[in-house]
Scaffold this motif. Structure first.
Motif, PDB file in Angstrom:
ATOM      1  N   SER A  83      17.942  74.344  63.310  1.00 46.52           N
ATOM      2  CA  SER A  83      17.939  75.760  62.965  1.00 46.52           C
ATOM      3  C   SER A  83      18.784  76.570  63.956  1.00 46.52           C
ATOM      4  O   SER A  83      19.184  76.069  65.010  1.00 46.52           O
ATOM      5  CB  SER A  83      16.510  76.299  62.970  1.00 46.52           C
ATOM      6  N   GLN A 127      12.685  77.611  58.311  1.00 46.68           N
ATOM      7  CA  GLN A 127      11.973  76.659  59.176  1.00 46.68           C
ATOM      8  C   GLN A 127      10.497  77.039  59.325  1.00 46.68           C
ATOM      9  O   GLN A 127       9.641  76.171  59.437  1.00 46.68           O
ATOM     10  CB  GLN A 127      12.627  76.608  60.570  1.00 46.68           C
ATOM     11  N   THR A 128      10.225  78.342  59.308  1.00 48.63           N
ATOM     12  CA  THR A 128       8.827  78.784  59.421  1.00 48.63           C
ATOM     13  C   THR A 128       8.052  78.409  58.160  1.00 48.63           C
ATOM     14  O   THR A 128       6.909  77.944  58.232  1.00 48.63           O
ATOM     15  CB  THR A 128       8.773  80.305  59.685  1.00 48.63           C
ATOM     16  N   VAL A 141      10.837  85.692  56.735  1.00 48.83           N
ATOM     17  CA  VAL A 141      10.824  84.758  57.874  1.00 48.83           C
ATOM     18  C   VAL A 141      11.924  83.722  57.648  1.00 48.83           C
ATOM     19  O   VAL A 141      12.598  83.742  56.617  1.00 48.83           O
ATOM     20  CB  VAL A 141       9.446  84.044  58.025  1.00 48.83           C
ATOM     21  N   SER A 142      12.088  82.819  58.632  1.00 49.38           N
ATOM     22  CA  SER A 142      13.122  81.797  58.469  1.00 49.38           C
ATOM     23  C   SER A 142      12.596  80.653  57.590  1.00 49.38           C
ATOM     24  O   SER A 142      11.388  80.481  57.441  1.00 49.38           O
ATOM     25  CB  SER A 142      13.527  81.241  59.844  1.00 49.38           C
ATOM     26  N   ASP A 174      19.657  83.822  61.942  1.00 48.33           N
ATOM     27  CA  ASP A 174      18.258  84.081  61.626  1.00 48.33           C
ATOM     28  C   ASP A 174      17.674  85.094  62.594  1.00 48.33           C
ATOM     29  O   ASP A 174      17.819  84.950  63.801  1.00 48.33           O
ATOM     30  CB  ASP A 174      17.448  82.777  61.730  1.00 48.33           C
ATOM     31  N   LYS A 175      17.000  86.095  62.017  1.00 50.83           N
ATOM     32  CA  LYS A 175      16.272  87.044  62.850  1.00 50.83           C
ATOM     33  C   LYS A 175      15.023  86.315  63.357  1.00 50.83           C
ATOM     34  O   LYS A 175      14.430  85.534  62.611  1.00 50.83           O
ATOM     35  CB  LYS A 175      15.877  88.236  61.976  1.00 50.83           C
ATOM     36  N   ALA A 176      14.645  86.597  64.597  1.00 50.19           N
ATOM     37  CA  ALA A 176      13.452  85.930  65.133  1.00 50.19           C
ATOM     38  C   ALA A 176      12.211  86.404  64.376  1.00 50.19           C
ATOM     39  O   ALA A 176      11.982  87.605  64.257  1.00 50.19           O
ATOM     40  CB  ALA A 176      13.314  86.243  66.616  1.00 50.19           C
ATOM     41  N   ASP A 177      11.431  85.462  63.849  1.00 46.79           N
ATOM     42  CA  ASP A 177      10.194  85.838  63.163  1.00 46.79           C
ATOM     43  C   ASP A 177       9.001  85.561  64.076  1.00 46.79           C
ATOM     44  O   ASP A 177       9.172  85.240  65.254  1.00 46.79           O
ATOM     45  CB  ASP A 177      10.078  85.130  61.807  1.00 46.79           C
ATOM     46  N   GLU A 178       7.787  85.680  63.527  1.00 44.69           N
ATOM     47  CA  GLU A 178       6.593  85.581  64.383  1.00 44.69           C
ATOM     48  C   GLU A 178       6.472  84.215  65.067  1.00 44.69           C
ATOM     49  O   GLU A 178       6.043  84.126  66.214  1.00 44.69           O
ATOM     50  CB  GLU A 178       5.330  85.896  63.572  1.00 44.69           C
ATOM     51  N   ARG A 179       6.878  83.145  64.363  1.00 41.99           N
ATOM     52  CA  ARG A 179       6.791  81.803  64.954  1.00 41.99           C
ATOM     53  C   ARG A 179       7.787  81.667  66.110  1.00 41.99           C
ATOM     54  O   ARG A 179       7.445  81.115  67.162  1.00 41.99           O
ATOM     55  CB  ARG A 179       7.056  80.759  63.866  1.00 41.99           C
ATOM     56  N   ASP A 180       9.006  82.171  65.902  1.00 36.05           N
ATOM     57  CA  ASP A 180      10.011  82.115  66.971  1.00 36.05           C
ATOM     58  C   ASP A 180       9.511  82.855  68.213  1.00 36.05           C
ATOM     59  O   ASP A 180       9.681  82.389  69.343  1.00 36.05           O
ATOM     60  CB  ASP A 180      11.328  82.742  66.507  1.00 36.05           C
ATOM     61  N   LEU A 232       1.378  87.633  57.476  1.00 38.28           N
ATOM     62  CA  LEU A 232       2.311  86.747  56.785  1.00 38.28           C
ATOM     63  C   LEU A 232       1.605  85.978  55.665  1.00 38.28           C
ATOM     64  O   LEU A 232       2.173  85.781  54.583  1.00 38.28           O
ATOM     65  CB  LEU A 232       2.958  85.776  57.792  1.00 38.28           C
TER      66      LEU A 232
END
Lengths: 148, 78
Positions: free
Chosen positions: A2, B38-39, B35-36, A80-86, B54
């Motif tokens: 990613s 990958q998430t 979200v991405s 990719d914008k950073a999401d909550e998991r990132d 989410l």
């Protein structure tokens, strides 16, 4: 791989390149006896400033090269914008990096208390920051791969 | 897919729901909920437990109640 994983790898590679060059530079200073003289602090200060400048340049160059290579290979220019998991993975990585640096720092202070020269402890702190960032990056990569 | 935790087991039906919604791709779902990809992959494989917000967004994307998407199996009593 990613976008965020690729960024971590880029930072790890550029960190290793910069610290390798820095190590050779510091070895030259050491062999010339400049790290033991009265101007050791000045030499270390300048070397740290050069390290910061060099890191920025190398990181930008490698990021651009990796992005171009990725665009050519995958035909994608994803951002990719950073999401909550990132963000969670970043936080855990930073925590691990901070703990690592703290361990090195306390070890350095113990050495200092035992009579080690100040300039070597300062140099050790620079390497401690490098190793802490390596471990932070590795932790983030593992969390991306293993799942979090 | 299910994720075992000390407190119980988290399950999800995202793969089936995607299939039921015209075989929606993981990328399309990711774009819908912001979200991405990958998430979404990690959530679907039960490697990551999403935030409540989410989880609701994913349920909203499938136009279904949240309990249709996510489930919870409590641990057996000791």
């Amino acid at each position: 791989m990613s976008y965020h994983e690729r960024n971590i790898v880029t930072y790890l590679i550029s960190g290793i390149i910069v610290m390798t060059i820095y190590s050779f530079y510091m070895l030259d200073l050491y062999q010339a006896g400049l790290l033991d003289g009265p101007d050791a602090g000045i030499e270390l200060g300048w070397s740290a400033l050069k390290l910061i400048g060099g890191s920025i340049i190398v990181t930008v160059v490698i990021s651009v090269l990796v992005s171009i290579a990725n665009a050519i290979i995958t035909k994608e220019s994803d951002f990719d914008k950073a999401d909550e998991r990132d963000k969670l993975i970043d936080l855990v990585g930073m925590k691990v990096g901070f703990i690592t640096f703290s361990i090195f720092f306390v070890t350095g202070m113990i050495w200092l208390a035992l009579g080690a020269p100040m300039q070597y402890i300062l140099l050790g702190s620079i390497y401690a920051m490098f190793f802490a960032s390596l471990i932070e990056g590795a932790t983030r990569l593992v969390l991306y791969r293993r799942g979090f | 897919m299910a994720k075992k935790t000390n407190k119980g087991q988290l399950t999800n039906n995202i793969r089936r729901l995607r299939f039921d919604h015209d075989e929606m791709s993981q990328k399309a779902l990711a774009e819908k909920v912001g979200v991405s990809r990958q998430t979404i992959v990690a959530i679907e494989a039960a490697k990551y437990s999403p935030s409540l917000e989410l989880a609701f967004q994913i349920a909203h994307a499938f136009e279904t109640p949240i309990e249709e998407v996510f489930g919870y199996i409590p641990p057996p009593p000791e």
